[in-house]
Write an enzyme that holds these catalytic residues in place. Structure first.
Site: not given
Length: 475
Positions: A93, A149
């Site tokens: 990233r 999640e």
DNA sequence: TGGGGTTAT
DNA sequence: ATAACCC
């Protein structure tokens, strides 16, 4: 007036006197202009105020790959599915790689990028359930959202911990991690105290994930799922944030567009934009009546509440999965033979998974996506009950469940696709659903005679699938 | 846009 | 069976 107290009001025994009001750390900066915080009146046993944590693993697939092969740890790493980099580690990233970036663009941005194929989700799925199970050890109320999640309702756990605390211990409580907006904590405010305890539990969860599974992630603690989810992403890799109620509006208004509200998806966002609604405040203040007429009362009321930061939806324990599916996207599938080969491949994987699970699926579904130049990837499906004699062979290590299942799936296929005409498919998927614990309705039992499809002849003799195969519990 | 998942209609 | 939502 009432004492400021621990929620279930400990019996008169210990009194929290003035010294129970601790040096409210930096409280003079408090939002409400320094006015002393009024005592919270939360009726005992009331569920009106919850403590929810949202736990969000950092670049999950990439983490799993780095655990599998530690040599990848300090290299920029992307996980590839077909021609997409679906996720990447933080090294990548930093060098400009984004989630869901085209492989070409990613390689261009970052020529040193290491790519791992992540089309087989088996290890990710297994690790995902280990995380959920670990969280369930803290509290059984855990809701999964995707593979990476989880929401956990900490209300009960927080209540129990608070009961154990003496007033001087409450006075010494500290937050774990960040406080959203850097808002001052007021330890005389029961809501603050409960959320702080929630933040400590969240830290314990993250520590346990790291020690036991080697995984890092973020957590957000707030009074509902929406806010917990929004706040979990505020400090990003491997950090946590708690939201105190006074900052809710700041959080929700930090969103730049309504599409960023979880629950408002692509379609709804487009329809809202057509109404001139683009930011959160537009939606908050828009006429409820018109919104209800435009979107239907259910969606309208729900999303308008969301825009205000309100979300009464409970944390619903996910439990074991309700379906298993395997899919493969393809450039082009245009013959029945190709389709059959793909379906056999998908089915073989699924049978292994179902075997592991132990429960039996009672329904099978075939899903396709047809090539169509501009239609937004709409899928078509056909499903049917699995004949009971096939169901029974499912867990038994038997292999000749393949043949009858493939036959069924190919009938479903021909029901959707006219194989005498040219066709072009870009996706095939097989799904097992309607999972049941065991085959309970045995011949000769009460259940057997109470199961309509067993004790009576089937209604549709002209179905492609022979109902004489007695499907149990499919009505 | 992948390879999954869920719930509502 | 599809459509919406989530990752």
């Amino acid at each position: 007036m009432e004492k400021r107290g621990v929620e279930p009001e400990p019996e008169g025994g210990r009194d929290e006197e003035e010294d129970a009001a601790p040096a409210m750390e930096r409280a003079e900066e408090g939002v409400a202009g320094g006015s002393p915080v009024h005592d919270q009146v939360v009726p005992a046993g009331s569920s009106s105020s919850r403590v929810i944590v949202h736990v969000d693993l950092d670049c999950f697939y990439a983490q799993v790959e780095m655990i599998s092969n530690p040599e990848l740890k300090d290299k920029p790493l992307g996980v590839q599915q077909k021609y997409l980099v679906v996720t990447c580690n933080y090294e990548a990233r930093k060098l400009g790689v984004k989630k869901l970036m085209n492989v070409r663009d990613a390689k261009e941005k970052c020529p040193q990028l290491v790519l791992i194929n992540g089309e087989d989700l088996t290890r990710y799925r297994e690790m995902s359930y280990k995380v959920t199970e670990l969280l369930e050890e803290f509290s059984p109320v855990v809701e999964r959202l995707g593979f990476d999640e989880n929401f956990v309702d900490l209300t009960e756990m927080v209540g129990k911990r608070l009961q154990q605390l003496q007033s001087d211990e409450i006075a010494a409580l500290t937050v774990s991690g960040h406080v959203y907006n850097n808002q001052a904590v007021n330890l005389r405010d029961l809501l603050h105290v409960r959320l702080l305890v929630g933040s400590q539990i969240a830290a314990e969860m993250r520590e346990a994930m790291y020690i036991q599974l080697g995984l890092t992630g973020c957590a957000g603690v707030a009074s509902n799922k929406l806010l917990a989810k929004l706040v979990s992403g505020v400090f990003k890799p491997n950090q946590q944030t708690v939201l105190l109620p006074e900052s809710s509006q700041d959080l929700i208004h930090s969103l730049n567009h309504i599409k960023e509200i979880p629950g408002i998806g692509y379609k709804t966002a487009k329809r809202l934009e057509a109404l001139g609604i683009s930011n959160v405040r537009d939606l908050q203040t828009f006429s409820s009546k018109i919104l209800e007429k435009e979107l239907g009362i259910s969606v309208a009321q729900r999303i308008q509440k969301l825009s205000l930061g309100e979300d009464h939806s409970p944390v619903t324990p996910s439990g074991p999965p309700q379906s298993f599916s395997e899919e493969d996207s393809l450039k082009k599938c245009s013959s029945e033979i190709e389709a059959k080969n793909k379906i056999e491949e998908l089915l073989a994987s699924l049978l292994n998974r179902v075997c592991q699970d132990g429960r039996k699926p009672h329904t099978v579904r075939l899903i396709i996506r047809r090539y169509s130049s501009e239609k937004h990837c709409s899928r078509e499906s056909r499903q049917c009950p699995i004949p009971s004699h096939v169901i029974q062979k499912l867990g038994t290590g038997n292999y000749d469940v393949m043949t009858p299942m493939v036959d069924i799936l190919m009938k479903l296929f021909r029901n959707m696709v006219n194989v005498k005409m040219p066709f072009h498919l870009t996706l095939l998927s097989v799904c097992f659903c309607n999972l049941k614990a065991l085959n309970t309705a045995k011949k000769g039992t009460i259940d057997y005679y109470l199961t309509p499809s067993l004790s009576t002849t089937s209604r549709s003799g002209k179905r492609s699938f022979k109902m004489k195969d007695t499907h149990m519990e499919d009505f």
